[in-house]
Design a protein around this motif. Structure first.
Motif, mmCIF file in Angstrom:
data_model
loop_
_atom_site.group_PDB
_atom_site.id
_atom_site.type_symbol
_atom_site.label_atom_id
_atom_site.label_comp_id
_atom_site.label_asym_id
_atom_site.label_seq_id
_atom_site.Cartn_x
_atom_site.Cartn_y
_atom_site.Cartn_z
ATOM 1 N N ASP A 168 78.144 31.197 -24.819
ATOM 2 C CA ASP A 168 77.502 31.717 -23.612
ATOM 3 C C ASP A 168 77.523 30.733 -22.447
ATOM 4 N N SER A 169 77.216 29.473 -22.695
ATOM 5 C CA SER A 169 77.190 28.492 -21.605
ATOM 6 C C SER A 169 78.573 28.317 -20.987
ATOM 7 N N ALA A 170 79.617 28.333 -21.817
ATOM 8 C CA ALA A 170 80.980 28.143 -21.316
ATOM 9 C C ALA A 170 81.472 29.353 -20.543
ATOM 10 N N VAL A 171 81.239 30.558 -21.093
ATOM 11 C CA VAL A 171 81.760 31.736 -20.399
ATOM 12 C C VAL A 171 81.027 31.961 -19.078
ATOM 13 N N LEU A 172 79.737 31.620 -19.025
ATOM 14 C CA LEU A 172 78.999 31.735 -17.766
ATOM 15 C C LEU A 172 79.567 30.778 -16.729
ATOM 16 N N SER A 173 79.785 29.542 -17.146
ATOM 17 C CA SER A 173 80.332 28.542 -16.222
ATOM 18 C C SER A 173 81.729 28.913 -15.754
ATOM 19 N N GLU A 174 82.579 29.324 -16.715
ATOM 20 C CA GLU A 174 83.959 29.650 -16.366
ATOM 21 C C GLU A 174 84.039 30.877 -15.451
ATOM 22 N N ALA A 175 83.240 31.913 -15.762
ATOM 23 C CA ALA A 175 83.282 33.127 -14.946
ATOM 24 C C ALA A 175 82.731 32.876 -13.548
ATOM 25 N N ALA A 176 81.648 32.110 -13.457
ATOM 26 C CA ALA A 176 81.080 31.816 -12.140
ATOM 27 C C ALA A 176 82.048 30.983 -11.306
ATOM 28 N N THR A 177 82.657 29.990 -11.925
ATOM 29 C CA THR A 177 83.621 29.155 -11.206
ATOM 30 C C THR A 177 84.793 29.985 -10.697
ATOM 31 N N ALA A 178 85.311 30.873 -11.561
ATOM 32 C CA ALA A 178 86.446 31.710 -11.166
ATOM 33 C C ALA A 178 86.064 32.650 -10.027
ATOM 34 N N SER A 179 84.881 33.253 -10.095
ATOM 35 C CA SER A 179 84.448 34.184 -9.044
ATOM 36 C C SER A 179 84.247 33.464 -7.716
ATOM 37 N N LEU A 180 83.601 32.308 -7.746
ATOM 38 C CA LEU A 180 83.362 31.563 -6.514
ATOM 39 C C LEU A 180 84.671 31.075 -5.904
ATOM 40 N N THR A 181 85.570 30.603 -6.760
ATOM 41 C CA THR A 181 86.861 30.128 -6.257
ATOM 42 C C THR A 181 87.649 31.268 -5.639
ATOM 43 N N ALA A 182 87.645 32.444 -6.286
ATOM 44 C CA ALA A 182 88.357 33.585 -5.735
ATOM 45 C C ALA A 182 87.779 34.039 -4.420
ATOM 46 N N ALA A 183 86.447 34.038 -4.319
ATOM 47 C CA ALA A 183 85.808 34.482 -3.080
ATOM 48 C C ALA A 183 86.104 33.513 -1.941
#
Length: 244
Positions: A225-240
């Motif tokens: 959970d901690s990894a997927v939250l971090s990875e998904a948030a990073t990917a979303s912020l970078t894409a935005a």
């Protein structure tokens, strides 16, 4: 062989664990050893997950092999436990006894089902269905893996490759990529197959999961959970930011 692919909850949040469970893993681990789950969080998480329309088989990794910790996790509604740092057949047998009611074990009656409006599961049914997984994660345990896997009442030998690598004085990737005869991971799988039980492992990433499955592990954890939250948030912020 089709491996069972699981998720791993560390954050101590019942809500986050329920979201993770709802994504469709074959099994879920609530980590009360190295995660942020205290007794209250374990109980609340298992109650929330139990209400999902389709829930995965759910284990609790207990903090150690104390019988009361094992019983407490099962009383709260876990389908099974993962017991860390099991070094020999005697410790494995103690874990198996703690999972089951007499005459097969020594577990005390006291399920928490009534505190959440559920009906307690009969003792005989529990004895038939409960899952006892023990962790082989040291050089000492590898030396006893055959007897551990042969212990009555053990349903899975679960390996923590990071602790095992530390115990052996090697890097975890060296352990995973080592194709020489006698690799401890292969010894674990072979012992499990000889005794008809599951060979489980913590992967923590798809890449390590593929390596472990290729070695014959049939129950592997991937999404933490901690990894997927971090990875998904990073990917979303970078894409935005890229599109702004």
């Amino acid at each position: 062989m089709i491996a069972r692919i699981g998720a791993w909850a560390l954050l101590g949040s019942p809500a986050a664990a329920a979201v993770l469970a709802a994504t469709g893993p074959d099994w879920l681990v609530v980590d009360a050893q190295h995660g942020r789950f205290d007794d209250r969080a374990v109980c609340d998480t298992l109650a929330v997950v139990a209400d999902l329309p389709s829930r995965p088989q759910t284990f609790v990794r207990v903090a150690d092999g104390a019988a009361w910790l094992i019983g407490r996790a099962l009383d709260a509604g876990a389908d099974g436990v993962i017991v860390p740092m099991v070094q020999d057949a005697d410790a494995a047998a103690a874990a198996a006894r703690a999972c089951r009611y007499p005459p097969l074990g020594a577990r005390s009656w006291g399920q928490l089902a009534g505190t959440t409006g559920r009906v307690a599961v009969p003792a005989a049914q529990v004895n038939d269905t409960v899952q006892c997984a023990v962790m082989v994660e040291t050089a000492t345990a590898i030396g006893h893996v055959e007897e551990i896997a042969a212990t009555p009442g053990i349903d899975m030998v679960f390996v923590g490759p990071f602790d095992l690598a530390l115990s052996l004085g090697v890097d975890v990737n060296d352990l995973l990529f080592d194709e020489r005869d006698g690799n401890p991971l292969d010894r674990i799988v072979a012992a499990c197959r000889r005794h008809g039980i599951s060979a489980g492992a913590f992967a923590g990433s798809p890449e390590r999961a593929r390596l472990l499955i290729a070695r014959g592990f049939d129950t592997v954890s991937v999404a933490v959970d901690s990894a997927v939250l971090s990875e998904a948030a990073t990917a979303s912020l970078t894409a935005a930011r890229a599109g702004s």
